[in-house]
Enzyme design. Sequence first.
Site, PDB file in Angstrom:
ATOM      1  N   VAL A 245       4.043  -7.913  -0.368  1.00  9.22           N
ATOM      2  CA  VAL A 245       5.246  -7.792  -0.894  1.00  9.22           C
ATOM      3  C   VAL A 245       4.938  -8.214  -2.262  1.00  9.22           C
ATOM      4  O   VAL A 245       3.990  -8.939  -2.561  1.00  9.22           O
ATOM      5  CB  VAL A 245       6.045  -8.936  -0.497  1.00  9.22           C
ATOM      6  CG1 VAL A 245       7.198  -8.970  -1.280  1.00  9.22           C
ATOM      7  CG2 VAL A 245       6.326  -8.448   0.969  1.00  9.22           C
ATOM      8  N   CYS A 246       5.454  -7.308  -3.516  1.00 13.54           N
ATOM      9  CA  CYS A 246       4.968  -7.492  -4.745  1.00 13.54           C
ATOM     10  C   CYS A 246       3.551  -7.513  -5.205  1.00 13.54           C
ATOM     11  O   CYS A 246       3.025  -6.823  -5.149  1.00 13.54           O
ATOM     12  CB  CYS A 246       5.911  -8.911  -5.075  1.00 13.54           C
ATOM     13  SG  CYS A 246       6.313  -8.852  -6.778  1.00 13.54           S
ATOM     14  N   THR A 247       3.267  -8.769  -5.890  1.00 19.50           N
ATOM     15  CA  THR A 247       1.948  -9.139  -6.403  1.00 19.50           C
ATOM     16  C   THR A 247       0.884  -9.330  -5.120  1.00 19.50           C
ATOM     17  O   THR A 247      -0.235  -9.454  -5.531  1.00 19.50           O
ATOM     18  CB  THR A 247       1.826  -9.988  -7.546  1.00 19.50           C
ATOM     19  OG1 THR A 247       2.196 -11.097  -6.954  1.00 19.50           O
ATOM     20  CG2 THR A 247       2.640  -9.338  -8.864  1.00 19.50           C
ATOM     21  N   GLY A 248       1.385  -9.255  -4.241  1.00 17.04           N
ATOM     22  CA  GLY A 248       0.432  -9.647  -2.961  1.00 17.04           C
ATOM     23  C   GLY A 248      -0.554  -8.605  -3.132  1.00 17.04           C
ATOM     24  O   GLY A 248      -1.743  -8.496  -2.419  1.00 17.04           O
TER      25      GLY A 248
ATOM     26  N   THR B  34       2.961  -2.301  -7.125  1.00 16.44           N
ATOM     27  CA  THR B  34       2.982  -3.552  -7.160  1.00 16.44           C
ATOM     28  C   THR B  34       4.463  -3.774  -7.983  1.00 16.44           C
ATOM     29  O   THR B  34       5.158  -3.015  -8.508  1.00 16.44           O
ATOM     30  CB  THR B  34       1.952  -4.474  -8.002  1.00 16.44           C
ATOM     31  OG1 THR B  34       2.070  -5.762  -7.872  1.00 16.44           O
ATOM     32  CG2 THR B  34       1.682  -4.154  -9.401  1.00 16.44           C
TER      33      THR B  34
END
Length: 161
Positions: free
Chosen positions: A78-81, A98
């Site tokens: 998720v996102c910046t993961g 991202t």
Amino acid sequence: MVGHFDPDIRVVSISENGGHVRCAKGLRIDMDHSFTDAPSLDVLLVPGGQGTRTLMDDPTLLEWLVKAAEPCRFVTSVCTGSILLAKSGLAAGKEVTTHWGYVSTLRELAPDVRVREPLHGGPGGVSCRGAGDCRGVRPGRGDDHRHDPLRVARSRPPDLH
């Protein structure tokens, strides 16, 4: 919600030492497992957030991600993961995205990853390329979409009772 589709599905939270984790905005999460006692996983979902900025240089976490991903049918973020997946090498050669504000950072940190612009035009939009908040990476096994959680969710109508 995933247990709604299949009662045999078990969701667990994992951190390096187990115990409690305090998120950037104060949310406290009780972890089910530490890296040492975590079960084998079918799906690995790597969350994003402010912590990824320091964790991307944490060899313990990056090595654990590689080990944990080994048996997985589906690895996503998720996102910046996605930055953590890229830094661990799990996204090498994959197409990822991202958070819109970190696209250039991801490109700089991971030249072996094909970074796409998110499918939305800016803050507040959603690009369904992963799970959860949907701004993730799908470095699954080839182009096999049978285990795509969004596809599974769409194929099974929810019980509204």
